[in-house]
Design a protein around this motif. Structure first.
Motif, PDB file in Angstrom:
ATOM      1  N   LEU A 273       2.516  -0.117   5.394  1.00 23.50           N
ATOM      2  CA  LEU A 273       3.036   0.749   4.337  1.00 23.50           C
ATOM      3  C   LEU A 273       3.242  -0.062   3.066  1.00 23.50           C
ATOM      4  O   LEU A 273       3.560  -1.254   3.128  1.00 23.50           O
ATOM      5  CB  LEU A 273       4.369   1.378   4.756  1.00 23.50           C
ATOM      6  N   THR A 274       3.068   0.592   1.908  1.00 24.01           N
ATOM      7  CA  THR A 274       3.364  -0.028   0.613  1.00 24.01           C
ATOM      8  C   THR A 274       4.320   0.887  -0.137  1.00 24.01           C
ATOM      9  O   THR A 274       3.984   2.055  -0.414  1.00 24.01           O
ATOM     10  CB  THR A 274       2.085  -0.238  -0.211  1.00 24.01           C
ATOM     11  N   LEU A 275       5.493   0.378  -0.465  1.00 24.55           N
ATOM     12  CA  LEU A 275       6.491   1.187  -1.172  1.00 24.55           C
ATOM     13  C   LEU A 275       6.121   1.294  -2.645  1.00 24.55           C
ATOM     14  O   LEU A 275       5.815   0.297  -3.305  1.00 24.55           O
ATOM     15  CB  LEU A 275       7.871   0.561  -1.013  1.00 24.55           C
ATOM     16  N   CYS A 276       6.182   2.547  -3.167  1.00 22.65           N
ATOM     17  CA  CYS A 276       5.800   2.817  -4.555  1.00 22.65           C
ATOM     18  C   CYS A 276       6.924   3.596  -5.250  1.00 22.65           C
ATOM     19  O   CYS A 276       6.841   4.827  -5.421  1.00 22.65           O
ATOM     20  CB  CYS A 276       4.497   3.608  -4.610  1.00 22.65           C
ATOM     21  N   PRO A 277       7.982   2.894  -5.676  1.00 22.37           N
ATOM     22  CA  PRO A 277       9.063   3.576  -6.408  1.00 22.37           C
ATOM     23  C   PRO A 277       8.610   3.969  -7.800  1.00 22.37           C
ATOM     24  O   PRO A 277       7.668   3.382  -8.352  1.00 22.37           O
ATOM     25  CB  PRO A 277      10.158   2.511  -6.450  1.00 22.37           C
ATOM     26  N   VAL A 278       9.260   4.961  -8.391  1.00 23.19           N
ATOM     27  CA  VAL A 278       8.885   5.395  -9.738  1.00 23.19           C
ATOM     28  C   VAL A 278       9.269   4.324 -10.748  1.00 23.19           C
ATOM     29  O   VAL A 278      10.236   3.575 -10.572  1.00 23.19           O
ATOM     30  CB  VAL A 278       9.568   6.728 -10.109  1.00 23.19           C
ATOM     31  N   GLY A 279       8.496   4.277 -11.817  1.00 31.39           N
ATOM     32  CA  GLY A 279       8.831   3.452 -12.966  1.00 31.39           C
ATOM     33  C   GLY A 279       9.046   4.374 -14.139  1.00 31.39           C
ATOM     34  O   GLY A 279       9.738   5.388 -14.027  1.00 31.39           O
ATOM     35  N   ALA A 290      -2.969  -0.136  -3.024  1.00 32.15           N
ATOM     36  CA  ALA A 290      -2.666   0.012  -1.598  1.00 32.15           C
ATOM     37  C   ALA A 290      -3.790   0.774  -0.891  1.00 32.15           C
ATOM     38  O   ALA A 290      -4.212   0.401   0.214  1.00 32.15           O
ATOM     39  CB  ALA A 290      -1.334   0.732  -1.417  1.00 32.15           C
ATOM     40  N   CYS A 291      -4.298   1.821  -1.542  1.00 36.61           N
ATOM     41  CA  CYS A 291      -5.393   2.589  -0.948  1.00 36.61           C
ATOM     42  C   CYS A 291      -6.635   1.725  -0.727  1.00 36.61           C
ATOM     43  O   CYS A 291      -7.359   1.899   0.262  1.00 36.61           O
ATOM     44  CB  CYS A 291      -5.750   3.766  -1.844  1.00 36.61           C
ATOM     45  N   SER A 292      -6.886   0.810  -1.634  1.00 35.57           N
ATOM     46  CA  SER A 292      -8.066  -0.037  -1.539  1.00 35.57           C
ATOM     47  C   SER A 292      -8.072  -0.862  -0.255  1.00 35.57           C
ATOM     48  O   SER A 292      -9.138  -1.206   0.266  1.00 35.57           O
ATOM     49  CB  SER A 292      -8.148  -0.973  -2.755  1.00 35.57           C
ATOM     50  N   TYR A 293      -6.886  -1.190   0.257  1.00 36.80           N
ATOM     51  CA  TYR A 293      -6.787  -2.049   1.438  1.00 36.80           C
ATOM     52  C   TYR A 293      -6.264  -1.309   2.666  1.00 36.80           C
ATOM     53  O   TYR A 293      -5.994  -1.924   3.696  1.00 36.80           O
ATOM     54  CB  TYR A 293      -5.896  -3.245   1.120  1.00 36.80           C
ATOM     55  N   GLY A 294      -6.119  -0.004   2.566  1.00 34.79           N
ATOM     56  CA  GLY A 294      -5.725   0.790   3.718  1.00 34.79           C
ATOM     57  C   GLY A 294      -4.255   0.754   4.049  1.00 34.79           C
ATOM     58  O   GLY A 294      -3.857   1.130   5.156  1.00 34.79           O
ATOM     59  N   SER A 295      -3.426   0.339   3.100  1.00 41.73           N
ATOM     60  CA  SER A 295      -1.977   0.349   3.300  1.00 41.73           C
ATOM     61  C   SER A 295      -1.425   1.654   2.725  1.00 41.73           C
ATOM     62  O   SER A 295      -1.590   1.932   1.527  1.00 41.73           O
ATOM     63  CB  SER A 295      -1.338  -0.858   2.604  1.00 41.73           C
ATOM     64  N   VAL A 296      -0.781   2.446   3.553  1.00 44.57           N
ATOM     65  CA  VAL A 296      -0.365   3.790   3.149  1.00 44.57           C
ATOM     66  C   VAL A 296       0.739   3.726   2.084  1.00 44.57           C
ATOM     67  O   VAL A 296       1.802   3.139   2.321  1.00 44.57           O
ATOM     68  CB  VAL A 296       0.133   4.597   4.356  1.00 44.57           C
ATOM     69  N   PRO A 297       0.523   4.342   0.915  1.00 46.23           N
ATOM     70  CA  PRO A 297       1.569   4.377  -0.104  1.00 46.23           C
ATOM     71  C   PRO A 297       2.739   5.283   0.318  1.00 46.23           C
ATOM     72  O   PRO A 297       2.520   6.414   0.761  1.00 46.23           O
ATOM     73  CB  PRO A 297       0.869   4.950  -1.337  1.00 46.23           C
ATOM     74  N   VAL A 298       3.941   4.751   0.193  1.00 41.21           N
ATOM     75  CA  VAL A 298       5.146   5.564   0.375  1.00 41.21           C
ATOM     76  C   VAL A 298       5.655   5.845  -1.039  1.00 41.21           C
ATOM     77  O   VAL A 298       6.230   4.977  -1.698  1.00 41.21           O
ATOM     78  CB  VAL A 298       6.209   4.835   1.207  1.00 41.21           C
ATOM     79  N   VAL A 299       5.395   7.061  -1.513  1.00 41.67           N
ATOM     80  CA  VAL A 299       5.584   7.395  -2.926  1.00 41.67           C
ATOM     81  C   VAL A 299       6.899   8.128  -3.134  1.00 41.67           C
ATOM     82  O   VAL A 299       7.202   9.105  -2.424  1.00 41.67           O
ATOM     83  CB  VAL A 299       4.411   8.250  -3.438  1.00 41.67           C
ATOM     84  N   GLU A 300       7.661   7.656  -4.110  1.00 41.92           N
ATOM     85  CA  GLU A 300       8.868   8.371  -4.523  1.00 41.92           C
ATOM     86  C   GLU A 300       8.430   9.581  -5.344  1.00 41.92           C
ATOM     87  O   GLU A 300       8.031   9.454  -6.504  1.00 41.92           O
ATOM     88  CB  GLU A 300       9.780   7.458  -5.328  1.00 41.92           C
ATOM     89  N   ASP A 301       8.509  10.746  -4.758  1.00 42.53           N
ATOM     90  CA  ASP A 301       7.946  11.965  -5.330  1.00 42.53           C
ATOM     91  C   ASP A 301       8.947  12.619  -6.276  1.00 42.53           C
ATOM     92  O   ASP A 301       9.511  13.683  -6.004  1.00 42.53           O
ATOM     93  CB  ASP A 301       7.580  12.912  -4.193  1.00 42.53           C
ATOM     94  N   VAL A 302       9.125  11.970  -7.440  1.00 39.66           N
ATOM     95  CA  VAL A 302      10.132  12.427  -8.406  1.00 39.66           C
ATOM     96  C   VAL A 302       9.493  12.486  -9.786  1.00 39.66           C
ATOM     97  O   VAL A 302       8.780  11.569 -10.200  1.00 39.66           O
ATOM     98  CB  VAL A 302      11.341  11.470  -8.430  1.00 39.66           C
ATOM     99  N   MET A 303       9.749  13.568 -10.511  1.00 37.56           N
ATOM    100  CA  MET A 303       9.254  13.703 -11.871  1.00 37.56           C
ATOM    101  C   MET A 303      10.083  12.846 -12.813  1.00 37.56           C
ATOM    102  O   MET A 303      11.307  12.902 -12.804  1.00 37.56           O
ATOM    103  CB  MET A 303       9.308  15.169 -12.314  1.00 37.56           C
ATOM    104  N   LYS A 359      -8.596   6.071   8.085  1.00 36.94           N
ATOM    105  CA  LYS A 359      -8.581   7.384   7.439  1.00 36.94           C
ATOM    106  C   LYS A 359      -8.245   7.265   5.959  1.00 36.94           C
ATOM    107  O   LYS A 359      -8.876   7.928   5.112  1.00 36.94           O
ATOM    108  CB  LYS A 359      -7.569   8.288   8.134  1.00 36.94           C
ATOM    109  N   LEU A 360      -7.295   6.415   5.608  1.00 39.58           N
ATOM    110  CA  LEU A 360      -6.909   6.233   4.214  1.00 39.58           C
ATOM    111  C   LEU A 360      -8.044   5.614   3.400  1.00 39.58           C
ATOM    112  O   LEU A 360      -8.340   6.067   2.284  1.00 39.58           O
ATOM    113  CB  LEU A 360      -5.658   5.355   4.116  1.00 39.58           C
ATOM    114  N   ILE A 361      -8.679   4.586   3.962  1.00 43.84           N
ATOM    115  CA  ILE A 361      -9.781   3.934   3.247  1.00 43.84           C
ATOM    116  C   ILE A 361     -10.919   4.921   3.019  1.00 43.84           C
ATOM    117  O   ILE A 361     -11.527   4.959   1.939  1.00 43.84           O
ATOM    118  CB  ILE A 361     -10.268   2.695   4.033  1.00 43.84           C
ATOM    119  N   GLU A 362     -11.209   5.746   4.030  1.00 45.08           N
ATOM    120  CA  GLU A 362     -12.277   6.735   3.893  1.00 45.08           C
ATOM    121  C   GLU A 362     -11.889   7.802   2.873  1.00 45.08           C
ATOM    122  O   GLU A 362     -12.735   8.236   2.076  1.00 45.08           O
ATOM    123  CB  GLU A 362     -12.565   7.377   5.248  1.00 45.08           C
TER     124      GLU A 362
END
Length: 390
Positions: A273-279, A290-303, A359-362
């Motif tokens: 997993l790769t943590l992706c907090p908002v900036g 992260a997608c390029s290497y198959g590590s699943v992004p854990v995205v902070e889904d905030v506007m 699956k992520l890489i594909e």
């Protein structure tokens, strides 16, 4: 009585002698007439013409070829077929040249490298990222693309090699906007002098989506820019002449070293997993890296604050482009949810994690291919003659 028989014998002998003399004259002395032919005078004339034709042929050639006329006709027909096919090939080539589109991309923002190398999968020469001038060319669909980038690419000091241009610009801050405006004014001059016909923009927009400065240049507002591909969840996106574009991966930075880059790559490869907090904006380079290497992004889904898509109106925002494309990420509304995510990770088998990585890489490969096809189709539909953009 005896005298009478004697006179009769003398008369018969005289008659025989006269007949013999006439026969001899007919055989040896009288001129001969040509024998009459069957079929009458017309048949005779045809025979004479045939004899004269054979005589003339024998005079001009040692051997007479009765199929000579057919051979000549076949040669003429073969030559005509060759010339017809050759003309068809020329017409096809001419038609192909007319339907092909030539587009020159001016890469004056770092996202141009993501467009060229990751989306269009083009190469650049020289490979040295610090070079003052780099260029490449590829063909996609009906379009021949050429790409130029580097500090040496400045307005008026390079060859404009196509009537259709995609200008890649940075509009994140005031200084970048000033520089981008110079390029837009240069392109406008080329349009006015008929050296360019069509212009599209790929814009790294403001992270708060403050992009009003480009309004006057858009055709919908009286300008010359026909298409706009803009990064971040801009509310202008209409899928007609304004389209959302992915931020992509970060480019090489002066303070980056080969060693530090290798360490970062290894970290992504070894992380499930790769943590992706908002900036400043929810979308960040780390997601794509992260997608390029198959590590699943854990995205902070905030506007984030600003003028980007309002999640109460745009239900897919933020990251509506990635969500629309079915990104297999883990979206969380706040980091209090992270422990539950990590607990679930502990219960996953190694095989399940390997399959998820594949699956992520594909998906990411497919995502880039779809963006490539979409980009090319939009340009061709708008720029090619005989299409709706005429």
């Amino acid at each position: 009585m005896r005298a009478t028989r004697k006179r009769l014998c003398s008369a018969l002998l005289a008659a025989y002698l006269l007949f013999s003399l006439y026969a001899a004259y007919s055989v040896f002395l009288r001129p001969r007439r040509p024998p009459a032919s069957r079929g009458g005078p017309r048949r005779q004339r045809q025979q004479q013409q045939q004899r004269h034709g054979r005589e003339r042929s024998s005079l001009g050639n040692e051997e007479w070829n009765p199929w000579e006329g057919d051979e000549k006709n076949e040669q003429i027909a073969s030559q005509q077929r060759y010339e017809t096919n050759l003309q068809m090939l020329k017409n096809m080539k001419s038609q192909q040249e007319q339907t092909d589109l030539k587009v020159q991309i001016w890469g004056k923002a770092a996202i141009g490298l993501y467009l060229w190398q990751h989306i269009l999968e083009g190469l650049l020469e020289p490979a040295d990222v610090t070079a003052q001038w780099r260029e490449g060319s590829i063909k996609g669909g009906k379009t021949h693309f050429s790409f130029i980038t580097g500090p040496a690419v400045v307005p008026g000091y390079f060859s404009v090699e196509a009537e259709n241009v995609v200008l890649v610009l940075n509009g994140r801050e005031e200084a970048k906007i000033t520089y981008a405006t110079q390029w837009l004014n240069y392109a406008q001059t080329l349009i006015q002098t008929r050296k360019l016909r069509h212009v599209a923009i790929v814009l790294l927009g403001s992270e708060q989506c403050n992009n009003e400065w480009i309004h006057p240049y858009l055709r919908r507002h009286g300008g010359f820019v026909e298409l706009l591909f803009v990064v971040y969840d801009c509310t202008w996106v209409n899928e007609e002449d304004i389209f959302q574009w992915p931020l992509g991966v970060a480019t090489w930075q002066p303070q980056e070293t080969n060693e530090s880059f290798r360490i970062y790559q290894d970290a992504l490869l070894q992380s499930d997993l790769t943590l992706c907090p908002v900036g400043v904006n929810t979308e960040c380079y780390r997601i794509y890296e992260a997608c390029s290497y198959g590590s699943v992004p854990v995205v902070e889904d905030v506007m984030t604050p600003g003028k980007c898509g309002n999640s109460s109106i745009y239900h897919s925002a933020p990251l509506q482009l990635l969500k629309t494309m079915g990104a297999p990420f883990i979206f969380i509304k706040n980091w209090e949810k992270l422990p539950a995510v990590l607990e679930k990770e502990k219960n996953m088998s190694l095989q399940e994690k390997i399959q998820r990585r594949k699956k992520l890489i594909e998906w990411y490969r497919h995502f880039k291919a779809q963006m490539r096809d979409k980009f090319i189709n939009i340009l061709e539909n708008s720029f090619l003659p005989n299409d709706k953009g005429g």
